[in-house]
Each structure stands twice: as C-alpha cells, then as structure tokens.
Design a protein around this motif. Structure first.
Motif, PDB file in Angstrom:
ATOM      1  N   GLU A 102       0.822  -1.205   0.000  1.00  8.21           N
ATOM      2  CA  GLU A 102       0.000   0.000   0.000  1.00  8.21           C
ATOM      3  C   GLU A 102       0.860   1.260   0.000  1.00  8.21           C
ATOM      4  O   GLU A 102       0.565   2.236  -0.685  1.00  8.21           O
ATOM      5  CB  GLU A 102      -0.931   0.006   1.216  1.00  8.21           C
ATOM      6  CG  GLU A 102      -2.016  -1.037   1.174  1.00  8.21           C
ATOM      7  CD  GLU A 102      -3.091  -0.713   0.146  1.00  8.21           C
ATOM      8  OE1 GLU A 102      -3.102   0.410  -0.390  1.00  8.21           O
ATOM      9  OE2 GLU A 102      -3.919  -1.595  -0.126  1.00  8.21           O
ATOM     10  N   ASN A 129       2.366   1.792  -3.437  1.00  8.36           N
ATOM     11  CA  ASN A 129       1.344   2.259  -4.376  1.00  8.36           C
ATOM     12  C   ASN A 129       1.010   3.729  -4.151  1.00  8.36           C
ATOM     13  O   ASN A 129       0.874   4.506  -5.103  1.00  8.36           O
ATOM     14  CB  ASN A 129       0.070   1.415  -4.240  1.00  8.36           C
ATOM     15  CG  ASN A 129       0.227   0.017  -4.801  1.00  8.36           C
ATOM     16  OD1 ASN A 129       1.078  -0.218  -5.660  1.00  8.36           O
ATOM     17  ND2 ASN A 129      -0.577  -0.917  -4.324  1.00  8.36           N
ATOM     18  N   ALA A 130       0.875   4.114  -2.882  1.00  8.48           N
ATOM     19  CA  ALA A 130       0.560   5.507  -2.567  1.00  8.48           C
ATOM     20  C   ALA A 130       1.704   6.429  -2.981  1.00  8.48           C
ATOM     21  O   ALA A 130       1.479   7.529  -3.497  1.00  8.48           O
ATOM     22  CB  ALA A 130       0.282   5.651  -1.070  1.00  8.48           C
ATOM     23  N   THR A 180      -4.615  10.327  -3.803  1.00  9.49           N
ATOM     24  CA  THR A 180      -5.083   9.048  -3.254  1.00  9.49           C
ATOM     25  C   THR A 180      -6.465   9.273  -2.633  1.00  9.49           C
ATOM     26  O   THR A 180      -6.578   9.604  -1.457  1.00  9.49           O
ATOM     27  CB  THR A 180      -4.097   8.514  -2.199  1.00  9.49           C
ATOM     28  OG1 THR A 180      -3.906   9.537  -1.215  1.00  9.49           O
ATOM     29  CG2 THR A 180      -2.765   8.201  -2.834  1.00  9.49           C
ATOM     30  N   PRO A 203      -2.921   0.561   9.874  1.00 13.10           N
ATOM     31  CA  PRO A 203      -3.530   0.235   8.586  1.00 13.10           C
ATOM     32  C   PRO A 203      -5.042   0.055   8.672  1.00 13.10           C
ATOM     33  O   PRO A 203      -5.763   0.381   7.730  1.00 13.10           O
ATOM     34  CB  PRO A 203      -2.843  -1.080   8.176  1.00 13.10           C
ATOM     35  CG  PRO A 203      -2.253  -1.628   9.417  1.00 13.10           C
ATOM     36  CD  PRO A 203      -1.926  -0.462  10.270  1.00 13.10           C
ATOM     37  N   TYR A 214      -7.287   2.124   6.161  1.00 15.89           N
ATOM     38  CA  TYR A 214      -7.882   1.410   5.038  1.00 15.89           C
ATOM     39  C   TYR A 214      -9.273   0.846   5.323  1.00 15.89           C
ATOM     40  O   TYR A 214     -10.055   0.642   4.397  1.00 15.89           O
ATOM     41  CB  TYR A 214      -6.950   0.285   4.582  1.00 15.89           C
ATOM     42  CG  TYR A 214      -5.580   0.791   4.218  1.00 15.89           C
ATOM     43  CD1 TYR A 214      -5.419   1.709   3.185  1.00 15.89           C
ATOM     44  CD2 TYR A 214      -4.453   0.377   4.912  1.00 15.89           C
ATOM     45  CE1 TYR A 214      -4.169   2.191   2.858  1.00 15.89           C
ATOM     46  CE2 TYR A 214      -3.201   0.858   4.582  1.00 15.89           C
ATOM     47  CZ  TYR A 214      -3.055   1.762   3.560  1.00 15.89           C
ATOM     48  OH  TYR A 214      -1.823   2.249   3.233  1.00 15.89           O
ATOM     49  N   GLU A 219       3.553   8.621   3.189  1.00 16.25           N
ATOM     50  CA  GLU A 219       3.857   7.413   2.415  1.00 16.25           C
ATOM     51  C   GLU A 219       5.213   6.841   2.807  1.00 16.25           C
ATOM     52  O   GLU A 219       5.388   5.629   2.940  1.00 16.25           O
ATOM     53  CB  GLU A 219       3.844   7.710   0.919  1.00 16.25           C
ATOM     54  CG  GLU A 219       2.488   8.109   0.358  1.00 16.25           C
ATOM     55  CD  GLU A 219       2.214   9.596   0.524  1.00 16.25           C
ATOM     56  OE1 GLU A 219       3.068  10.295   1.118  1.00 16.25           O
ATOM     57  OE2 GLU A 219       1.158  10.061   0.065  1.00 16.25           O
TER      58      GLU A 219
END
Length: 303
Positions: free
Chosen positions: A132, A135-136, A146, A198, A202, A266
């Motif tokens: 994650e 990706n961010a 994002t 997380p 998320y 990030e």
C-alpha cells in the motif's frame, strides 16, 4: 553496568535496556505505534523470558505513547471520540487475551504461541503495508491524489459522526478493530499500532494526519489495562525492567515525534513496513533453526 531483574531472574546491562527503550520510543513518536512489536522480540534476544517480556514491556508502551500523544495534542491531531470507541473494544479484547495467555502458560506453550503470533501477524501486516505504501508513493509522484474509497463499513448501522476525522460511519468496525488490538496487546505484549494504523486508514477511512495521535491515545489505556491484568493474573511484571524501558521510551518518543514532521506519510508507512518484515524474518528464522540446546528446565508455573 549489570543489574539483576528479580522477576525475570536474569542479569542484563542497564544502559542496553535504556537504549532499547529509547529506540522504541522513537518508533512510537514517528509511526504512532506502541513499539512493542519491536521491543518484545528484542527482549527475547537479550535473554528475557517471553512471559516476562510480554507483560512488562506493555508498561513501557504506556509511557512512550503518552509522551507521543502530548506532542500530537499540540497539533490537534487526536480524534478523541474515535479513540473512545476503539478503547471500548480494546478493553474487552485485552481481558480475553490475558485469559488466553494464562491458559497457554499453564500448558507450557506460551513461548511458541507468542512467537507464532508474531511471525503470522507481522508477516501479513508488513507485506500489506509495504504494498500500500509503495502504491501511494507511486501515485503521489505521478501527481495523482489518493482518494478515499467507500468501504463496506459505510453501509452498517449505528453510525456516529467523528468530526476531527471528517467521518460519519458505524461504530461497529472501530469496536471490532479495538477488540482485535486488545487481544494482540495481551498475547504479544504490543500496543497494537502495527494493526491499528492500517486498519484506521484502510478500513475506517481516517485521514493519515489524525491516525497517529488517535492510535497513541487508545494504546495508552489498553496497554495500562493489559499490564495491570498480567500483574494480577500471571505475576509476570518486572518493575525494575519496566522502569528502565520507561525512561528510555519517554525520551525517545519526543525525538521520534520531531522526526515525523519532516517525513511524508507514504515514506513513514514504507519504513514501518520494512522494520516489521525484518523483525518477522528474524523470528521466523529462530523458529526454524535448530537451537544449540534442545532441552531446557523451566520453572513450575503456579496454579
């Protein structure tokens, strides 16, 4: 300077313990984690019995987390309402986890239980956080945003408004997250931040800027309750060990909070994921490699 720890029944270097507490305090301030997922294995490595390490270092988590929360309060990045909901679940989970820990200790399997929990949870969470985070970071470098996605939790009943986080969601997911973190806190001797962070980002959809402070706020009370329960139920809290870790943790948390200001969200997530995976790898190796001594004499656990 060697000191004798009466409950752990081992001698260790006092400056080493202060250094370990300071290192974990820095992690607490930077990432919003109690740091137990790092400290507990480190205590294993220097010879502290797992049962003592798990119960005692939860006390250090309280100190480092409190120090970190004070710094975040100045920035108004603590969602107290969300923290109370998470805390309600955390207390329930912690009480259940202490009873599981006591049962496994009576069966003589607590060392294996703790190590397996670490390998499984650190491996899964570390991998997910790394993916994650990468990706961010890639999206932010491309100039994209994002966006927060709608999650399954937004369709659940019993909704509550969390103004600091800008959310209007059901209280059920935060309570369940709190219960899970409470169980892990009791069994693994952790604040649960490596699960909490997380999950808050998320699953609950909280903005990163308030996640760290809110996580630390909840960790304070769950870790304190866990320490008290371990002391009453299992008699595995070494006060001298806790004091040395506490002193180092308070100082380190202030340093970590100052460092976190200069790093992007990030980057923090990627760095934390790498640390989690390194610790997981070390513990997995220790489980797989044949020890030098196949048998050891353990003290009898009182009924």
């Amino acid at each position: 300077m060697q000191i004798y720890l009466p409950i752990a029944e081992v001698s260790v270097n006092a400056f080493l313990l202060l250094g370990l507490g300071g290192f974990v305090g820095i992690l607490s301030g930077m990432f919003g984690v109690g740091g137990g997922f790092i400290l507990t294995p480190l205590l294993f490595f220097i010879g502290i019995p797992p049962a003592i390490a798990v119960a005692t270092q939860a006390n250090q988590v309280v100190a480092s987390s409190l120090s970190g929360v004070l710094a975040h309060l100045k920035r108004k990045t603590v969602d107290f309402r969300m923290g109370y909901v998470l805390l309600a679940g955390g207390i329930v989970g912690s009480a259940a986890g202490v009873q599981i820990f006591a049962l496994m200790r009576r069966l003589g399997q607590v060392d294996l239980l703790v190590n397996l929990f670490y390998v499984i949870f650190l491996g899964i969470i570390g991998a997910l956080m790394l993916i994650e985070g990468l990706n961010a970071l890639r999206k932010s470098r491309k100039g994209g945003t994002t966006r927060r996605k709608h999650t399954w939790s937004q369709g659940l009943p019993m909704k509550m408004k969390f103004r600091t986080s800008g959310l209007y969601i059901s209280v059920i997911p935060p309570v369940l997250v709190g219960v899970m973190v409470g169980v892990l806190s009791a069994i693994m001797g952790v604040g649960g931040g490596f699960i909490m962070l997380p999950a808050m980002i998320y699953i609950l959809g909280m903005p990163t800027k308030v996640v760290v402070g809110t996580s630390l706020f909840q960790i304070i009370f769950v870790a304190a309750f866990t320490t008290m329960m371990h002391a009453i139920t299992n008699n595995t809290v070494d006060l001298l060990l806790a004091l040395l870790l506490l002193i180092g943790g308070v100082v380190g948390a202030q340093i970590g909070t100052a460092l976190a200001v200069h790093l992007r969200g990030e980057s923090l997530r990627i760095l934390l994921a790498v640390i989690v995976l390194v610790v997981c790898g070390k513990l997995a190796l220790d489980l797989l490699i044949e020890p030098a001594e196949l048998y050891s004499v353990a003290p009898e656990v009182p009924e």
